[in-house]
Design a protein around this motif. Sequence first.
Motif, PDB file in Angstrom:
ATOM      1  N   ARG A  24      16.477 -28.962 -17.610  1.00 18.01           N
ATOM      2  CA  ARG A  24      16.393 -28.153 -18.713  1.00 18.01           C
ATOM      3  C   ARG A  24      16.690 -28.918 -19.961  1.00 18.01           C
ATOM      4  NH1 ARG A  24      21.786 -25.217 -20.934  1.00 18.01           N
ATOM      5  NH2 ARG A  24      23.036 -27.009 -20.969  1.00 18.01           N
TER       6      ARG A  24
ATOM      7  N   PRO B 153      24.787 -21.252  -4.747  1.00 14.91           N
ATOM      8  CA  PRO B 153      24.973 -22.647  -4.806  1.00 14.91           C
ATOM      9  C   PRO B 153      26.422 -22.761  -5.268  1.00 14.91           C
ATOM     10  CG  PRO B 153      24.021 -21.649  -6.690  1.00 14.91           C
ATOM     11  CD  PRO B 153      23.976 -20.580  -5.992  1.00 14.91           C
TER      12      PRO B 153
ATOM     13  N   GLY C 228      17.346 -20.255 -12.487  1.00 11.94           N
ATOM     14  CA  GLY C 228      17.539 -21.911 -12.299  1.00 11.94           C
ATOM     15  C   GLY C 228      17.502 -21.871 -10.825  1.00 11.94           C
TER      16      GLY C 228
ATOM     17  N   GLY D  27      22.374 -23.731  -1.072  1.00 13.16           N
ATOM     18  CA  GLY D  27      23.920 -23.385  -1.157  1.00 13.16           C
ATOM     19  C   GLY D  27      25.017 -23.768  -0.237  1.00 13.16           C
TER      20      GLY D  27
ATOM     21  N   THR E   6      20.881 -30.990 -11.936  1.00 18.24           N
ATOM     22  CA  THR E   6      21.574 -32.458 -12.097  1.00 18.24           C
ATOM     23  C   THR E   6      20.612 -33.472 -12.289  1.00 18.24           C
ATOM     24  OG1 THR E   6      20.903 -32.328  -9.690  1.00 18.24           O
ATOM     25  CG2 THR E   6      23.298 -31.729 -10.285  1.00 18.24           C
TER      26      THR E   6
END
Lengths: 261, 473
Positions: free
Chosen positions: B64, B116, B125, B133, B60
Amino acid sequence: MNIVVCIKQVPDTFEVKIDPETKRIVREGVESIINPYDNYAIEEAVRLKERFGGTVTAISMGPPQAEKALRDAIAMGVDDGVLLCDMKFAGSDTLATSYILSCGIKKIGNFDVIVCGRETLDGSTGQVGPEIAHHLNIPYVTYVSKIKNISSGVMECVRLMEDHYEELKVHLPVLITVVKEINQPRIPSLKGMLKAKKAQINIWKSDNIEGEISSYGQDGSPTRVVDVWTEHMKKEGRKVEGETDKLVEELATELKKLGVL
Amino acid sequence: MIVKTGKEEILTYLEDASNFREGSAERLYIPDDEGDLISILTDCAKNNIPVTISSGGTGTVGGRVPREGVILSMERFNRIINIDKNEKTSTLQAGVVIKDFLDLIEKEGLFYPPFPTERTAFIGGNVATNASGEYSFRFGPTRRYVKKIRMILTNGDTLEIKRGCLYEKNGVIDYGMFKVPLPSYRTPPVKCSAGYFSQEGMDGIDLIIGSEGTLGVITEVKVSLIDALPPRFIVIVFLRDEEGIPFIVKEIKKMCGDALFSLEFFDSGSLEFLKNDFPAIPENTCAIYVESVSNTEEMERWLDIAERYNAVDTWLAEDRKNYEKLIDFRHRLPENINAYFKKIGIVKVAMDIAVGEDSFPEMYGFYRDMMKKEKIHSILFGHIGENHLHFNLFPASDEEKIRAKEIYEICVRKAISLGGTVAAEHGIGKIKHKWLEIMYGREGLKEMAGIKKIFDPYCILGLDNIFPKALLK
Ligand SMILES: Cc1cc2nc3c(=O)[nH]c(=O)nc-3n(C[C@H](O)[C@H](O)[C@H](O)COP(=O)(O)OP(=O)(O)OC[C@H]3O[C@@H](n4cnc5c(N)ncnc54)[C@H](O)[C@@H]3O)c2cc1C
């Protein structure tokens, strides 16, 4: 106002397994739930109680484990649960089932509104509701999508038809079957859930109700099941990998082969 | 190995779940194995081409998304190498999709605690962002479960680190091939994913976890697992007393302790975003949402809590159907917010601030005052059990946009003054440099850049993640 809601416990699966010998539903190994349509019936019954006062009794005919369905109904705000449970009831078709339920409802007595779901997931006949009304000799309205009001012994309701709605007035006592559009079933409250865990479910056997034994179970069921099977839908999948252009080409060829394009 | 250069083919890799829209790349590599990876990295190092690592793309903060150079997608590193039922561990390649992993270990009666919410994320990731999570209230972040990391550096070398083997000593972490100085800042003892981890006596593996693709390419990890979870229920308690929430939450923690898996909060404004899907939400309430071990004793405890704090209503899900409905309740809020604001064309300003237990009531009060004082539409929700709320602002005009940024900074400064963090779970990426700088100072950022240069002397990997690339000069 005294409200009765009729519910059934059904297997929680889209693919009902049928015993090839007995032609009955195989219940083993499948989680049981309240028939999805009946959740709307329970919700509407509880809402009627909240709007107009009174009590709600849930009634079910089924094996001992169907007690769980009644507890779930109590968790949603139903006051009492009655389970009609006897080997003599086994093998009932819709006529016998509705007869047995109507005997149970007579025993509960003094009812103003009976609420049923439009049909069950496993049987899908939609007959039990109207047949109960027949046995009790009261009017019924199927596919109710809204109860507008109840006053002076008259219910005003809306009925969902294929391409239109009907608005009706009907005298109490009345039986209605409800469709999904009528409400959104609530999630149980903590209080409801705890009450449900501790509730005493009334178990009524054949001697606890007044009815013709010959109308129960297989003897009372004119329906003879000739054959039942599950339609096997074949699902196939194939994963293709590679460059986008080639993939598109391959997909188009495949879809043409299948007659989709 | 697949190489793509077509603009449309690369397009989806130029986005993640953030609002960052400055993505650009000349090429996408999808390597099959470490051999491919090493040749890509050494080639890019030689030619000074920036490389950005891409996994599930659910991040978020634009981590990437490259500004230039090439993308390195880890999607083919998708093998689960082994599951050791006795040791309760699993070794897997970095590109394994979390959902696939969870499904597989479920069959073995095992569970991966820090999973997560967004299960299309890759395990690599998660490690790179130290994701937290759905049950992080109970289990903590990814960091706690990483036992081993295998990583390829930009010079083509392989670095393998096992937890418990190398620790910071006298201000230095000695990785064998090089030594890394411990930064002078310290990661605060709160839920935190802000910049490189730094603590006295820290394990060398913890520097890698949460490094957001700036130190090397993680290719393989070994994680610890636990037994499948016991049956749980979810309860949502709708309350009127929005001001009293920190106190109520404190009492809940005291009373329920170990029985809880998650402890979440939705303010009244957040609930408005859910009323279409859940019309029975009572008017003018906020909500506490918990997932708990399921038994009658816990249910009774919750009834007690509900009564004590005058709950307007309670929803309880114990069976599968209702459980799924209430899980949906939790997941739907961020989705509905994003969908709504996309429709009306507003970019939200979302904070990811966490503070310590003792400071939380003050931070909460601060948010509440801000909400009352400011005209900008805002909501407050999130992981209240971990003193971590997402304060979201929805500026409707240019004027409000400017003000929203100011409010963000005011909140950041407040949190830092209370010993908190500017990024609790989502990391810094390309969009939060400014906040990290307020947290650790220019010096802190420079120290991070220094560490990066040791791992990646060519300065090509994950540029502009965590700190501006200008600091690498
Ligand atoms: C609906 C939704 C819910 C979410 N819920 C949570 C949540 O509950 N908790 C939470 O913490 N986050 C959450 N997130 C954020 C996100 O899911 C996590 O940050 C996740 O860990 C990112 O994983 P990814 O595979 O998508 O990585 P990407 O977005 O592809 O990459 C993230 C970063 O990691 C780097 N990276 C990726 N793979 C590697 C590798 N192999 N080696 C080195 N660096 C690498 C990338 O360069 C980038 O900087 C949520 C996101 C969404 C959209």
